[in-house]
Design an enzyme around this catalytic site. Structure first.
Site, short mmCIF file in Angstrom:
data_model
loop_
_atom_site.label_atom_id
_atom_site.label_comp_id
_atom_site.label_asym_id
_atom_site.label_seq_id
_atom_site.Cartn_x
_atom_site.Cartn_y
_atom_site.Cartn_z
N GLY A 41 0.82 -1.19 0.00
CA GLY A 41 0.00 0.00 0.00
C GLY A 41 0.86 1.25 0.00
N CYS A 42 0.23 2.38 -0.32
CA CYS A 42 0.99 3.64 -0.44
C CYS A 42 1.49 4.13 0.92
CB CYS A 42 0.14 4.69 -1.13
SG CYS A 42 -1.53 4.89 -0.46
#
Length: 340
Positions: free
Chosen positions: A145-146
């Protein structure tokens, strides 16, 4: 190498198109979505005219496997775990940008509030934090994920070196609006975002368990961290500001050495003398990291910045593709940040 993208009309899907267009070893051969079927992608997004004029198709796993060598899922969470089943059964390479294959089934259900994939399917995936995971020859990659990417890259060298009081970790992370996806909502409405700053999902963000899971690979005694997420009134970018207490005071040169041990040969992580800024990474696959140490409080502040759509999604997916297939790691990714 021929690549198909499922979920082409989302921000990450469109970013994949931009990056693959510069890739010498990969060719985008088909794109899939649940709307605008039969329409050329460039008719919907005129900026792609002459860049990608492929027609959007309705999802068909058999068609993808007959014309491509790898499929990238740029779909919302809850979609890829279903659509990936045929590819897993056929041992056909998959990179999943969504969160569907990052966590054990029980953990996914708790944090995403959705039915998880079968654990036997999840066990086939490798969590691909590109700077720390050997994915060469792997078939199934769960892209981080970011928020997780920015936070893990900031903290992992310190955890690996055993320098951190594990009960002291506090992360204050902020994201641009594209991190929320394209779905319309009141919280992402212009009048609510413009000239505003909003903290959301305090200690409840779904990227928390994957951050803990990855940090535990380097210190199993780590159990938790304090994690806040806030929305910045900008289009893109993530800034993770991490606060940790050190087990003992360290000189700047010692901290530099800890980070250099991990990143000296990592082209996409750039250590900064000053605290980094979002503008310096936007549009690129770079992660910029800087730190400052308070000798009075014994608190080390580490700041990490990335573009959430590139290093936090599409760019890291292509970086993982390069590493999987034995291509030059930088292929298609050495574009300058847009800065302005």
């Amino acid at each position: 190498m021929k690549v198909s993208i499922v979920g082409i009309t989302g921000y990450s899907g469109l970013e994949l198109v931009r990056l693959l267009n510069h890739h010498k070893e990969a060719e985008l051969v088909s794109v899939y979505a649940t709307k605008e079927i039969g329409t050329r992608l460039s008719d919907i997004y005129p900026y792609l005219q002459g860049v990608c004029d492929l027609k959007i198709q309705s999802f068909d796993s058999q068609a993808i496997m007959s014309e491509a060598d790898l499929v990238i899922f740029a779909t919302p969470s809850g979609v890829a775990k279903e659509l990936a089943k045929d590819f897993l059964a056929a041992d056909f390479p998959v990179i999943d940008i969504s969160g569907d294959h990052r966590l054990p089934a029980e953990t996914y259900e708790k944090w995403y509030k959705k039915t998880p994939a079968k654990q036997s399917d999840l066990d086939k995936f490798t969590y691909g934090l590109a700077e720390f995971t050997d994915v060469k020859g792997k078939k199934f990659i769960a892209n981080p994920g970011c928020y997780a990417t920015a936070t893990e890259l900031a903290l992992l060298p310190l955890i690996k070196a055993g320098t951190v009081d594990l009960d002291s970790i506090i992360v204050d992370a902020k994201s641009g609006l594209t991190g929320a996806g394209k779905a319309l909502s009141e919280s992402s409405h212009f009048v609510n975002v413009h000239d505003n700053y909003v903290t959301y999902k305090l200690n409840r963000h779904q990227h928390i368990p994957e951050i803990v899971q990855e940090l535990q690979l380097f210190d199993k005694d780590l159990q938790h961290l304090q994690f806040s997420t806030s929305l910045l009134p900008v289009n893109r970018g993530i800034m993770a500001t991490c606060y940790v207490k050190l087990k003992k005071p360290l000189a700047k040169a010692e901290i530099d050495q800890i980070y250099d041990a991990c990143y000296a040969d990592k082209v996409f992580v750039r250590m900064q003398e000053d605290l980094p800024e979002l503008h310096n990474v936007i549009g690129s696959n770079f992660t910029d990291i800087g730190f400052a140490y308070n000798e009075v409080t014994n608190v080390l502040t580490v700041v990490s910045v990335i573009d959430n759509l590139v290093k936090g999604a599409a760019g890291q997916a292509i970086q993982n593709l390069n590493l999987m297939m034995g291509f030059d790691e930088t292929e298609g990714l050495l574009t300058s940040p847009s800065y302005l």
